[in-house]
Design a protein around this motif. Structure first.
Motif, mmCIF file in Angstrom:
data_model
loop_
_atom_site.group_PDB
_atom_site.id
_atom_site.type_symbol
_atom_site.label_atom_id
_atom_site.label_comp_id
_atom_site.label_asym_id
_atom_site.label_seq_id
_atom_site.Cartn_x
_atom_site.Cartn_y
_atom_site.Cartn_z
ATOM 1 N N CYS A 189 0.832 -1.211 0.000
ATOM 2 C CA CYS A 189 0.000 0.000 0.000
ATOM 3 C C CYS A 189 0.868 1.263 0.000
ATOM 4 C CB CYS A 189 -0.924 -0.012 1.220
ATOM 5 S SG CYS A 189 -2.122 1.330 1.216
ATOM 6 N N TRP B 205 1.073 4.276 -2.690
ATOM 7 C CA TRP B 205 1.049 5.738 -2.495
ATOM 8 C C TRP B 205 2.153 6.385 -3.322
ATOM 9 C CZ3 TRP B 205 1.103 5.711 3.620
ATOM 10 C CH2 TRP B 205 -0.117 5.201 4.084
ATOM 11 N N THR C 296 -3.227 13.965 3.317
ATOM 12 C CA THR C 296 -4.226 13.435 4.249
ATOM 13 C C THR C 296 -5.625 13.429 3.657
ATOM 14 O OG1 THR C 296 -2.910 14.223 6.124
ATOM 15 C CG2 THR C 296 -5.216 13.651 6.563
ATOM 16 N N LEU D 76 -5.278 10.171 0.731
ATOM 17 C CA LEU D 76 -5.728 9.098 1.627
ATOM 18 C C LEU D 76 -7.192 9.196 2.024
ATOM 19 C CD1 LEU D 76 -2.684 8.864 4.089
ATOM 20 C CD2 LEU D 76 -3.038 7.686 1.914
ATOM 21 N N SER E 249 -8.180 10.377 4.676
ATOM 22 C CA SER E 249 -7.975 9.735 5.967
ATOM 23 C C SER E 249 -8.941 10.213 7.037
ATOM 24 C CB SER E 249 -6.539 9.985 6.437
ATOM 25 O OG SER E 249 -6.295 9.374 7.667
ATOM 26 N N VAL F 78 -6.217 5.019 -4.475
ATOM 27 C CA VAL F 78 -5.304 4.184 -3.680
ATOM 28 C C VAL F 78 -5.528 2.706 -4.003
ATOM 29 C CG1 VAL F 78 -4.628 3.480 -1.352
ATOM 30 C CG2 VAL F 78 -5.156 5.889 -1.829
ATOM 31 N N SER G 280 6.120 8.078 5.884
ATOM 32 C CA SER G 280 5.335 8.802 4.886
ATOM 33 C C SER G 280 5.443 10.307 5.054
ATOM 34 C CB SER G 280 3.867 8.364 4.964
ATOM 35 O OG SER G 280 3.337 8.609 6.261
ATOM 36 N N ALA H 205 -6.837 0.671 1.702
ATOM 37 C CA ALA H 205 -7.266 1.595 0.650
ATOM 38 C C ALA H 205 -8.625 2.179 0.993
ATOM 39 C CB ALA H 205 -7.315 0.888 -0.698
ATOM 40 N N SER I 226 -5.064 4.333 6.606
ATOM 41 C CA SER I 226 -3.780 4.786 7.152
ATOM 42 C C SER I 226 -3.709 4.562 8.660
ATOM 43 C CB SER I 226 -3.547 6.265 6.823
ATOM 44 O OG SER I 226 -4.582 7.072 7.359
#
Length: 492
Positions: free
Chosen positions: A105, A109, A131, A135, A137, A151, A299, A374, A379
């Motif tokens: 994963c 990215w 972010t 993602l 996220s 992703v 990351s 994903a 994350s």
């Protein structure tokens, strides 16, 4: 399929490229600079070199000797040493497989950022972009039900590449790819480092490597950090060296090869750090941000700090940026295929499934698990997986391997295997290291990792860790109990 056909490297060069490629991964590029800076700068190189010689190379030699002597998979080797030890092999391989699922994963990215870097599409706020835009996220577990299409697509591409390489013959797949990607990776890194040294403020960064904090040498945590870096950088205990060494032809010089691989890996990460620090020094001078605030790992360094650097670098960033992310991609792919090879080999050998079908099954299951990362909560879950599997499960597995190979198996047989064709010989000192020093260091590192992982976890993280613990206990037992279709699996 009546029996498995034993693969063999067609050249020492192919083996060396595959081994170095397996060691050179994301940890070399973005973990080592932070560990180096946070643990005394230049003085960290002393515990690092001691750990490399005393512990890292020592355990790599164990894996080389075991793999070369038996020329079997980890599962069959441990069964031979003691029948009840087979579940330990599947325990190790399952940890490696689960680590691969989120490692893929992260490489995914990076694949996204290769495209983004061409136009600097992350904008003026790379942190927020990574972010929210990449993602999507969220810290809520409900994000698990929100798929992030880009992703997921990138993860699929990486798994497809891994499958395409693994399904082929050893030399046509892993051997050929390693001989292409590793030299390309080195050429790109050399180019980036040379360019970085020409940047204004580069000296602010690279002098950190040559400016020692001698007081750090009395700090036990610094020595543990050095040993931890060696463990993860050389992928100790992950059955990679063992599996690759099992493909070596008779007459191979094991000790000599192990030294070349270890020195190449360490040389790469130190040399790469000169470039990383030089670029961060340029960033510190250009932006006024203190250097210590720029040095981070993982990351954050790759997908936040470096895009910020590229934003102020000017036109050259349109070349350096894609090359930087291409480095991560190449390093990631060679590591992914190395991680999966041992898993595929053990499954194929026990259940008599040919290489292509095994690779297909492993990659499909791997992609399904990777799909979890994903999602909107991906994350967050990835962070829990990484902390638990690396800091707790993997170190425990390495400790078990030290005990098995150092105490249960006849260790003197390994010394004979290593010294048979090697110019450089090993002896009693190596035996003492494996039987006493290495297990002790691993135990302290494991205790430290377990404590920090558990004490920093919230309720969601604890739940995920409990699920992982159950999986790591149940699945290896099932694989060990399943009847072997290979009638020679229990013979040596």
């Amino acid at each position: 399929m009546s029996e498995t056909k034993k693969s063999e490297w067609n050249s020492t060069f192919a083996f060396m490229m595959a081994m170095i490629g397996s060691a050179v991964g994301l940890g070399n590029i973005w973990r080592f600079p932070n560990v180096l800076y946070s643990n005394g700068g230049g003085s960290f190189m002393i515990p690092y070199i001691v750990s490399l010689f005393l512990l890292g190379i020592s355990f790599v030699l164990v894996e080389y000797a075991i793999g070369f002597k038996f020329k079997k998979s980890l599962a069959q080797i441990l069964y031979f040493i003691k029948e009840k030890l087979e579940p330990v092999a599947w325990f190790v391989l399952l940890i490696v497989f689960l680590i691969t699922t989120y490692y893929v994963c992260v490489v995914g990215w990076d694949l996204i950022y290769i495209v983004l870097s061409i136009t600097k599409a992350w904008g003026t706020n790379p942190d927020l972009f990574f972010t929210n835009n990449v993602l999507h996220s969220t810290s809520s577990i409900s994000g698990l039900f929100t798929i992030v299409p880009v992703v997921l697509a990138s993860v699929f591409v990486i798994w497809f590449i891994a499958w395409f390489i693994l399904k082929r013959d050893l030399n046509d797949g892993i051997g050929r790819v390693s001989k292409i990607l590793l030299p390309l990776l080195c050429i790109i890194v050399v180019g980036i480092v040379i360019f970085s040294l020409t940047l204004p403020g580069a000296s602010i960064g690279y002098t950190q490597i040559f400016t020692p904090d001698w007081s750090a040498l009395t700090n036990s945590n610094v020595w543990l950090a050095a040993f931890g870096q060696i463990v993860f950088s050389l992928s100790l205990g992950m059955a990679i060296a063992l599996t690759y060494a099992s493909y070596l032809p008779k007459g191979s010089k094991l000790v000599d090869s192990a030294l070349v691989v270890a020195f190449s890996n360490s040389g790469f990460e130190v040399f790469n750090s000169i470039g990383i620090f030089s670029i961060l020094g340029f960033m510190a001078l250009s932006s006024g941000i203190p250097f210590n605030e720029l040095v981070t790992e993982g990351s954050g360094l790759a997908f936040v700090v470096f895009p910020q650097v590229f934003n102020i670098m000017g036109p050259s960033a349109h070349i350096v940026g894609p090359l930087f992310f291409l480095c991560i991609l190449f390093a990631g792919i060679t590591s992914v295929i190395a991680l999966l090879e041992g898993v595929c080999y053990s499954i194929s050998e026990k259940f008599l499934i040919d290489r292509k079908k095994t690779a297909t099954a492993v990659c499909i299951v791997g992609f399904l698990i990777s799909s979890i990362f994903a999602t909107g909560a991906g994350s967050m879950i990835l962070g829990v997986f990484d902390a638990f599997l690396n800091n707790f499960a993997l170190l425990f597995a390495i400790l078990l391997e030290c005990i098995i190979f150092g105490w249960i198996y006849d260790f003197d047989e390994l010394i004979k295997t290593l010294n048979e064709n090697s110019k450089i010989q090993v002896g009693k000192l190596w035996k003492i290291v494996i039987k006493f020093i290495l297990p002790l260091c691993i135990f302290f590192l494991w205790a430290q990792g377990a404590y920090s992982t558990i004490t920093s976890a919230d309720s969601v993280s604890i739940t995920i860790m409990i699920i992982l613990t159950v999986v790591l206990i149940v699945v290896p037992i099932i694989f060990a109990k399943l009847p072997a279709r290979n009638k020679h699996f229990f013979d040596m």
